[in-house]
Scaffold this motif. Structure first.
Motif, PDB file in Angstrom:
ATOM      1  N   ILE A  66      71.208 -36.568 -11.074  1.00 34.03           N
ATOM      2  CA  ILE A  66      72.093 -35.516 -10.366  1.00 34.03           C
ATOM      3  C   ILE A  66      73.280 -35.414 -10.474  1.00 34.03           C
ATOM      4  CG2 ILE A  66      72.132 -34.691  -8.080  1.00 34.03           C
ATOM      5  CD1 ILE A  66      70.014 -36.381  -6.982  1.00 34.03           C
ATOM      6  N   GLY A  67      73.686 -34.258 -11.086  1.00 35.88           N
ATOM      7  CA  GLY A  67      75.351 -34.100 -11.461  1.00 35.88           C
ATOM      8  C   GLY A  67      75.694 -32.814 -10.928  1.00 35.88           C
ATOM      9  N   TYR A  68      76.916 -32.604 -10.224  1.00 39.24           N
ATOM     10  CA  TYR A  68      77.595 -31.370  -9.784  1.00 39.24           C
ATOM     11  C   TYR A  68      76.641 -30.744  -9.076  1.00 39.24           C
ATOM     12  CZ  TYR A  68      80.782 -33.034 -13.381  1.00 39.24           C
ATOM     13  OH  TYR A  68      81.642 -34.108 -14.074  1.00 39.24           O
ATOM     14  N   CYS A  69      75.999 -31.227  -8.188  1.00 31.51           N
ATOM     15  CA  CYS A  69      75.291 -30.590  -6.928  1.00 31.51           C
ATOM     16  C   CYS A  69      75.672 -30.990  -5.784  1.00 31.51           C
ATOM     17  CB  CYS A  69      73.644 -31.037  -7.056  1.00 31.51           C
ATOM     18  SG  CYS A  69      72.938 -30.618  -8.617  1.00 31.51           S
ATOM     19  N   PRO A  70      77.086 -30.534  -5.456  1.00 34.49           N
ATOM     20  CA  PRO A  70      78.032 -31.105  -4.160  1.00 34.49           C
ATOM     21  C   PRO A  70      77.179 -30.953  -2.982  1.00 34.49           C
ATOM     22  CG  PRO A  70      78.946 -28.999  -5.207  1.00 34.49           C
ATOM     23  CD  PRO A  70      77.753 -29.436  -6.106  1.00 34.49           C
ATOM     24  N   ARG A  71      76.076 -30.049  -2.770  1.00 33.70           N
ATOM     25  CA  ARG A  71      75.732 -29.916  -1.537  1.00 33.70           C
ATOM     26  C   ARG A  71      74.738 -30.865  -1.141  1.00 33.70           C
ATOM     27  NH1 ARG A  71      75.341 -23.264  -0.229  1.00 33.70           N
ATOM     28  NH2 ARG A  71      77.549 -22.621  -0.571  1.00 33.70           N
ATOM     29  N   ILE A  72      74.177 -31.619  -2.135  1.00 29.51           N
ATOM     30  CA  ILE A  72      72.969 -32.721  -1.718  1.00 29.51           C
ATOM     31  C   ILE A  72      74.054 -33.900  -1.418  1.00 29.51           C
ATOM     32  CG2 ILE A  72      71.500 -34.106  -2.859  1.00 29.51           C
ATOM     33  CD1 ILE A  72      70.838 -31.918  -4.729  1.00 29.51           C
ATOM     34  N   GLU A  73      74.057 -34.163  -0.210  1.00 30.80           N
ATOM     35  CA  GLU A  73      74.758 -35.313   0.569  1.00 30.80           C
ATOM     36  C   GLU A  73      73.745 -36.650   0.694  1.00 30.80           C
ATOM     37  OE1 GLU A  73      76.057 -33.773   4.094  1.00 30.80           O
ATOM     38  OE2 GLU A  73      77.308 -32.104   3.103  1.00 30.80           O
ATOM     39  N   LYS A  74      72.602 -36.458   0.666  1.00 35.36           N
ATOM     40  CA  LYS A  74      71.914 -37.506   0.866  1.00 35.36           C
ATOM     41  C   LYS A  74      70.490 -37.421   0.236  1.00 35.36           C
ATOM     42  CE  LYS A  74      70.338 -36.243   5.549  1.00 35.36           C
ATOM     43  NZ  LYS A  74      70.398 -36.670   7.013  1.00 35.36           N
ATOM     44  N   LEU A  75      69.689 -38.459   0.187  1.00 36.43           N
ATOM     45  CA  LEU A  75      68.237 -38.511  -0.372  1.00 36.43           C
ATOM     46  C   LEU A  75      67.153 -38.536   0.616  1.00 36.43           C
ATOM     47  CD1 LEU A  75      68.986 -41.211  -3.110  1.00 36.43           C
ATOM     48  CD2 LEU A  75      68.905 -38.733  -3.330  1.00 36.43           C
ATOM     49  N   PRO A  76      66.194 -38.188   0.387  1.00 40.03           N
ATOM     50  CA  PRO A  76      65.251 -38.132   1.447  1.00 40.03           C
ATOM     51  C   PRO A  76      64.920 -39.671   2.104  1.00 40.03           C
ATOM     52  CG  PRO A  76      64.305 -36.959  -0.303  1.00 40.03           C
ATOM     53  CD  PRO A  76      65.489 -37.665  -0.886  1.00 40.03           C
ATOM     54  N   GLU A  77      64.524 -39.932   3.268  1.00 44.81           N
ATOM     55  CA  GLU A  77      64.507 -40.947   4.000  1.00 44.81           C
ATOM     56  C   GLU A  77      63.528 -41.984   3.267  1.00 44.81           C
ATOM     57  OE1 GLU A  77      65.597 -43.700   6.978  1.00 44.81           O
ATOM     58  OE2 GLU A  77      66.046 -41.494   6.682  1.00 44.81           O
ATOM     59  N   GLY A  78      64.035 -42.945   2.995  1.00 41.70           N
ATOM     60  CA  GLY A  78      63.389 -44.421   2.332  1.00 41.70           C
ATOM     61  C   GLY A  78      62.956 -43.994   0.968  1.00 41.70           C
ATOM     62  N   LEU A  79      63.306 -42.893   0.397  1.00 39.26           N
ATOM     63  CA  LEU A  79      63.129 -42.669  -1.146  1.00 39.26           C
ATOM     64  C   LEU A  79      63.259 -43.670  -1.918  1.00 39.26           C
ATOM     65  CD1 LEU A  79      61.847 -40.548  -3.036  1.00 39.26           C
ATOM     66  CD2 LEU A  79      64.396 -39.784  -3.440  1.00 39.26           C
ATOM     67  N   LEU A  80      64.183 -44.258  -2.197  1.00 40.26           N
ATOM     68  CA  LEU A  80      64.823 -45.467  -3.015  1.00 40.26           C
ATOM     69  C   LEU A  80      63.712 -46.506  -3.121  1.00 40.26           C
ATOM     70  CD1 LEU A  80      68.849 -45.285  -3.430  1.00 40.26           C
ATOM     71  CD2 LEU A  80      67.086 -44.221  -4.852  1.00 40.26           C
ATOM     72  N   GLN A  81      63.180 -47.080  -1.751  1.00 39.68           N
ATOM     73  CA  GLN A  81      62.427 -48.004  -1.531  1.00 39.68           C
ATOM     74  C   GLN A  81      61.125 -47.529  -2.065  1.00 39.68           C
ATOM     75  OE1 GLN A  81      64.365 -46.713   0.764  1.00 39.68           O
ATOM     76  NE2 GLN A  81      64.476 -48.151   2.422  1.00 39.68           N
ATOM     77  N   GLN A  82      60.886 -46.532  -2.085  1.00 37.49           N
ATOM     78  CA  GLN A  82      59.329 -45.949  -2.635  1.00 37.49           C
ATOM     79  C   GLN A  82      59.213 -45.481  -4.022  1.00 37.49           C
ATOM     80  OE1 GLN A  82      57.787 -43.718   0.555  1.00 37.49           O
ATOM     81  NE2 GLN A  82      59.197 -44.511   1.820  1.00 37.49           N
ATOM     82  N   LEU A  83      60.260 -45.731  -4.667  1.00 40.66           N
ATOM     83  CA  LEU A  83      60.112 -45.144  -6.238  1.00 40.66           C
ATOM     84  C   LEU A  83      59.941 -46.594  -7.277  1.00 40.66           C
ATOM     85  CD1 LEU A  83      62.980 -42.660  -6.413  1.00 40.66           C
ATOM     86  CD2 LEU A  83      60.214 -42.141  -6.237  1.00 40.66           C
TER      87      LEU A  83
END
Length: 1162
Positions: free
Chosen positions: A1076-1093
């Protein structure tokens, strides 16, 4: 058992003993009696050597004597060479000052000292030979007439190996089906091709590897010849270099190489050919190499292995194996007879009967059939064929050592010169690519070839080379393009089949590699020719040359040269090294040296001392970028006058500086018959365009070359006529390539069309040229009729010819419509606005047309063999055009599709029944590629039905595209890759907010620079890669993104309007790379995403301040990010604006994903 090859050595020594220069020198010093005795003894031995060769097969005593005599014959050669060198030295001293001549009386060059030294050496050699002749006289040898030698011919067809492939279509089909049928396999599959040596395993692998379906199917194809080196480090390093097309500088550490391999291949679907595998150790494959090679690559990746051992096939194979059978009897006969009945041998009934017996004994082995066929093409008499048929040539073919008798039988029928030249090739390692010109120069330097009549050494070498190719002793001949800073040139490379290399080793004497020497596989005392791999580093003080006394050839030493001081005093004929220091030490004393190669060295100045190498024939300085000074350099073109042996390629720049035709004439280009390529440029570079300055046409006339030139290039000539240079049509009888560019005043081309041999023509930037070929009668001496066919022309390039209207015209100046190119395969036409037609070309494959506004696409309908077509749509609109005109088309690139390929409504039914089954790639570039009105839409959909088999679609700059082209895409059921770029008006809203891209096999989707895009349709679950960049107004990702269980890569770049990632992304169970590059309005990831990849291996966050902070140390996600192997988190403010037209995705990934190996090259 090494072949003794004594006869050519003795013949060379006897020839030198009889040489007039040697006679003059020995007569001057009163030792001519010894020379004469030596000559007589050598001739006496020479006439009995044929009998000695036969008897040495069974008499070891005679064989031992022949070895001893060969050693002494080499010594005699060196002594006689010394006389020739002294004569050359004396000739060079003519005009030297008296003072210098007096001083030389008291140095090592003293005539008295020379007389004493040479008299002693000559006497010693004569005494040894006398003793050996006395011994020979006890053997009872008789005189045998030497077998008649074949006259070297020019007619060779060995460059086209594809013509000799018979009986392998079924095998090719089976292997292709196995390769392409693995697309659903997630693990890398291994397919072995197994068979004995000489069956054509490598040839079959090449047929498959170069098949267009394979090249389209796999994202990455690589070829590595393994041979006997199956070490993991060497193999992986080579694969990295093949994938990156660059040098791998990593140390030999397996872990570092594993990481780099992951980076460069990643999840690309690749095919790797491992050719000629010998390893039978299970551990080396299962524990070392397999875990490395099979841990990379996407689904459908395949490793194709060729091997001679069934054990190798069983160890490595995962999808069974393909055992290559011998050829059937009819295919065997077809291959054999094609070779045998050529070069003047007629296919008469009696020879056919005998030939079938010979072919049958070859047991269907392609290599043996080609070799025996080549041998029989030199036999005219029935008795000769019968003698070969009765020979024991192949009763026990079954393996490497059992085929050698077949190969050796053909070898024994070579001339003595050809035997030496072939055996010398054993100095190189297996699978090494030899360069033809270098090989010939090395043969010349070692005295393997002798002048014959009016034929010079280089010409004789050419004939020998192509004769060896024809007889299949050399193969894989191909043309390579060598590039330098300011220019490039073509060279011809070749290799040897492994079995042929085995044969060369078997018959050669004294040819070793450094590895063989260090492993003590060769005796130091007998080494005459040595090759050191460029990668090999000699250890300091290795003393590898200690004990060598007879080294004649030393090629490509490593960069450690301290040991080279030991070669001082050796009778070197050929030396290739990278160190410039070598020419200041031992080379100065190398009076025998004929070949010196300092290419790619760091040499700055070529010292005057090199001028004492009076025997030097070849000095190679390719790629010496630091070289600035030559010894005693001249300043004018007249310096070329005495270089009569100048060969291969000559490039002359800044010809505008020559003011007089008389000065140009002094270069004597017409006398340099060894030149095959000539470049004439009036500026410092090829791009030079002449201004208003005066152009002396006499200079051009004075630079007329000889009539056997093969390549001619002319750049920047400012005169009105160039025909003066080539007024004689005989000049073009051998010409193969002709380039002419930046000659703005020239109104006509030279009569190059009269050349019956021309294969390539390039005409560019000729502002006054209206007709390519103006018929000529008076000038065309020797031609009674006008030419209308150009029988060998294969490629034409026409570029920036603004008033070119006609291909040809007759004597009255009228257009000639009978022009035809029967062998033309590739045609490029750029910026020729007045040209309105393309001549008949029955085998044309590639056609590229750009900015030719008078050339409608309907005028191309007669070119039915096209495989690649690029047409920019600037020509007149076609009212009727059938795509069925090109049934073989594989790759189509067009603009304005809707206006140039319209199909009448009444033809709709017929058109829908003929999709282009071969078409795999379609590129649409520019406006009017999609229908705008209902009437056009009906025609448009008929057109898209023709693209049913397309697998790759690229859409660029289609301004009329507002919605997703769902209806058009419905026809593309086989599409795997879709790229949409720079479609500024694409918003994406269709008839349904929940529409789905109807592409059931789509694997990769790239969207870039679509600045109005708001939404993306639902995607089908086949998708594996999604990349979106520079879509500044994009508000949301596909609503079903979380359902894409096969998605491995997701990249978002410069999408300023994107605020959130959709929920449900935890369904991306195969996701390995997230960027994800230069998408400044994306402030966070969906809840629990990183644990489920669970498969995530690479995470890149750049230019997203809030999200980046959460991922950095101490942030909300830091504990989750820490477990990801490869990650880049940066908060830098630099970004590329989305309004730029230059693609940004590649730049982004190169900066952010150096270790993730993402493939965004398409």
């Amino acid at each position: 058992m090494a072949d003794l090859l004594l006869l050519p050595v003795v013949r060379t020594a006897a020839g030198k003993a009889a040489d007039a220069v040697v006679r003059r020198m020995t007569g001057m010093w009163g030792i001519d009696d010894d020379r004469l005795k030596l000559e007589r003894q050598l001739l006496a031995v020479q006439c009995k050597l044929a009998d000695a060769e036969i008897k040495s097969e069974t008499n070891q005593y005679i064989r031992r004597w022949m070895k001893d005599f060969r050693t002494v014959a080499y010594e005699a050669n060196d002594v006689l060479d010394g006389f020739q060198y002294e004569a050359l030295r004396r000739e060079a001293r003519i005009g030297e000052s008296k003072t210098r001549k007096v001083l030389n009386q008291f140095t090592s060059r003293s005539p008295l000292l020379f007389r004493l030294t040479m008299s002693r050496d000559l006497n010693n050699v004569l005494e040894k030979i006398n003793n050996l002749v006395e011994e020979m006289n006890k053997f009872g040898l008789v005189e045998h007439a030497e077998p008649p030698q074949l006259i070297c011919r020019q007619t060779h067809s060995g460059l086209d190996d594809s013509a000799d492939i018979f009986g392998r279509d079924d095998d090719k089909g089976v292997v292709l089906k196995l390769l392409l049928g693995q697309h659903n396999q997630r693990k890398v599959q291994v397919l072995p091709i197994f068979g004995m040596g000489g069956l054509g395993k490598t040839t079959l692998a090449k047929m498959v590897y170069n098949n267009h379906r394979v090249q389209q199917h796999f994202q990455l194809t690589m070829w590595h010849c393994v041979s006997e080196n199956f070490e993991a480090v060497a193999v992986v390093k080579s694969i990295i270099e093949l994938a990156t097309k660059g040098r791998c500088e990593l140390p030999d550490t397996v872990e570092l190489l594993r990481v780099r391999l992951q980076e460069v291949i990643g999840q690309k679907r690749y095919m790797l050919v491992l050719d000629d595998v010998w390893n039978e150790e299970v551990r080396k494959w299962e524990d070392e190499l397999k875990p490395l090679l099979c841990s990379v690559g996407g689904p459908g990746s395949v490793i194709l292995v060729t091997c001679r051992s069934r054990q190798v096939a069983s160890i490595m194979g995962t999808v069974g194996l393909h055992e290559l059978p011998c050829l059937r009897e009819d295919d065997s006969w077809e291959l054999f007879s094609k070779k045998a009945f050529s070069r003047g041998v007629e296919e008469q009934a009696e020879l056919v009967t005998i030939g079938k017996r010979i072919a049958k004994k070859c047991r269907g082995l392609p290599l043996a059939l080609k070799i025996m066929g080549g041998l029989m093409s030199s036999k005219q008499q029935v008795q000769e064929w019968e003698a070969i048929a009765e020979s024991n040539i192949g009763d026990n073919i079954g393996g490497k050592y059992e085929i050698l008798p077949i190969l050796k039988l053909s070898y024994r029928h070579l001339s003595a010169e050809m035997k030496q030249c072939f055996a010398f090739c054993a100095v190189f390692a297996k699978d090494y690519e030899m360069e033809k010109d270098i090989l010939i120069q090395l043969w010349m330097a070692n005295g393997f070839i002798q002048e014959e009549g009016t034929m010079d050494l280089a010409q004789k070498g050419e004939y020998i080379f192509y004769d060896l190719v024809w007889r299949s002793f050399l193969q894989d001949v191909k043309v390579n393009l060598r590039r330098f800073i300011a220019t490039s040139y073509e060279s011809i490379g070749c290799k040897m089949h492994d079995l042929m290399h085995d044969l060369a080793k078997d018959v050669a004497h004294g040819c070793v590699t450094i590895e063989e020497l260090i492993q003590q596989k060769a005796s130091i005392q007998h080494v005459r020719h040595m090759w050191i791999d460029a990668q090999y580093e000699l250890k300091p003080n290795s003393r590898v040359f200690k004990g060598m006394t007879s080294l004649h050839t030393l090629l490509a030493p490593s960069k450690s040269h301290k040991d080279l001081m030991e070669v001082k005093g050796m009778p070197l004929r050929a030396l290739h090294c990278y160190s410039s220091s070598i020419i200041h030490s031992p080379v100065r004393h190398a009076k025998h040296l004929r070949y010196l190669d300092l290419s790619w060295s760091d040499i700055f100045t070529l010292p005057d001392s090199i001028s004492v190498l009076y025997n030097l024939q070849t000095l190679r300085l390719d790629g010496c970028s630091k070289l600035q000074h030559l010894p005693e350099a001249g300043y004018g073109i007249e310096e070329l006058k005495d270089l009569c042996q100048l060969g291969n390629r000559l490039e002359l720049y800044n010809l505008r500086k020559i003011r007089s035709g008389q000065n140009a004439k002094k270069a004597s280009l017409h006398q340099k018959h060894n030149l095959s390529e000539l470049l004439l440029c009036w500026g410092r570079r090829k791009s030079y365009e002449p201004g208003e300055e005066f152009c002396n046409e006499e200079v051009l006339v004075s630079l007329t070359p000889h009539s056997k030139l093969k390549v001619l290039e002319v750049y920047g000539y400012g005169g009105l006529e160039i025909s003066h240079l080539m007024g004689d049509p005989q000049m073009f009888r051998c010409l193969r390539k002709f380039y002419i560019s930046n000659c703005p005043r020239c109104k006509t081309l030279p009569i190059v069309w009269i050349s019956m041999s021309l294969e390539y023509l390039s005409v560019a930037n000729m502002g006054n040229l209206t007709t390519l070929w103006k018929s000529i009668k008076a000038e065309a001496e020797g031609y009674s009729t006008l030419l209308q066919f150009f029988p060998k022309l294969k490629e034409i390039v026409l570029d920036e010819l603004p008033i070119l209207e006609r291909w040809a015209e007759n004597c009255a100046g009228e257009p000639n419509s009978l022009v035809m190119f029967p062998l033309l395969e590739k045609l490029t036409i750029i910026k020729c606005p007045k040209l309105a037609s393309v001549p008949g070309s029955p085998v044309l494959k590639d056609l590229f047309i750009k900015e030719c506004c008078s050339l409608p696409i309907s005028s191309l309908a007669h070119l039915r063999t096209l495989i690649y077509l690029a047409y920019d749509g600037t020509g007149p609109v076609s009212t009727s055009m059938s795509l069925g005109s090109w049934p073989s088309l594989v790759n189509l690139e067009v603009t304005s599709l809707a206006t140039m390929m319209m199909v009448p409504l009444e033809d709709r039914q017929n058109q829908s029944q003929i999709p282009l089954e071969a078409l795999r790639s379609l590129t649409l570039n520019g406006p009017n590629c999609f229908a705008k009105t209902p009437v056009l839409s009906k025609l448009h959909h008929v057109l898209w039905e023709c693209f049913a088999f397309v697998e790759e679609l690229k859409i660029f700059g289609c301004g009329e595209l507002v919605r997703w082209p769902v209806e058009e895409l419905q026809s593309l059921a086989h599409l795997r890759y879709l790229a949409i770029s720079l479609c500024d008006n694409l918003k994406g809203k269709g008839s349904s907010s929940e529409e789905t891209l109807p592409l059931p096999q789509l694997e990769r989707l790239h969207i870039e620079g679509c600045i109005s895009l708001l939404e993306i349709p639902k995607l089908l679950p086949s998708l594996e890669q999604l990349a979106i960049s520079s879509c500044m107004n994009l508000e949301a990702l596909p609503s079903n993104l979380g359902d894409l269980a096969k998605l491995r890569e997701l990249s978002l770049h410069s999408c300023e309007g994107l605020k959130v990632l959709p929920d449900g992304m935890d369904g991306l169970t195969s996701l390995e790379k997230l960027a994800i590059g230069y998408c400044p309005r994306i402030e966070k990831l969906p809840e629990g995403l990183l644990q489920q990849l669970p498969a995530l291996k690479c995470l890149c966050i750049l230019g997203c301040p809030n999200l980046g902070q959460r991922c950095r140390e101490g942030g909300e996600y830091s504990h989750l990010v820490s477990s990801i192997p490869d990650k880049v988190i940066r908060l830098e403010e630099y970004r590329v604006t989305s309004t730029q037209k230059e693609p940004n995705t590649k730049k982004f990934l190169r900066r952010l994903l150096p270790s993730c190996g993402a493939d965004y090259n398409n």
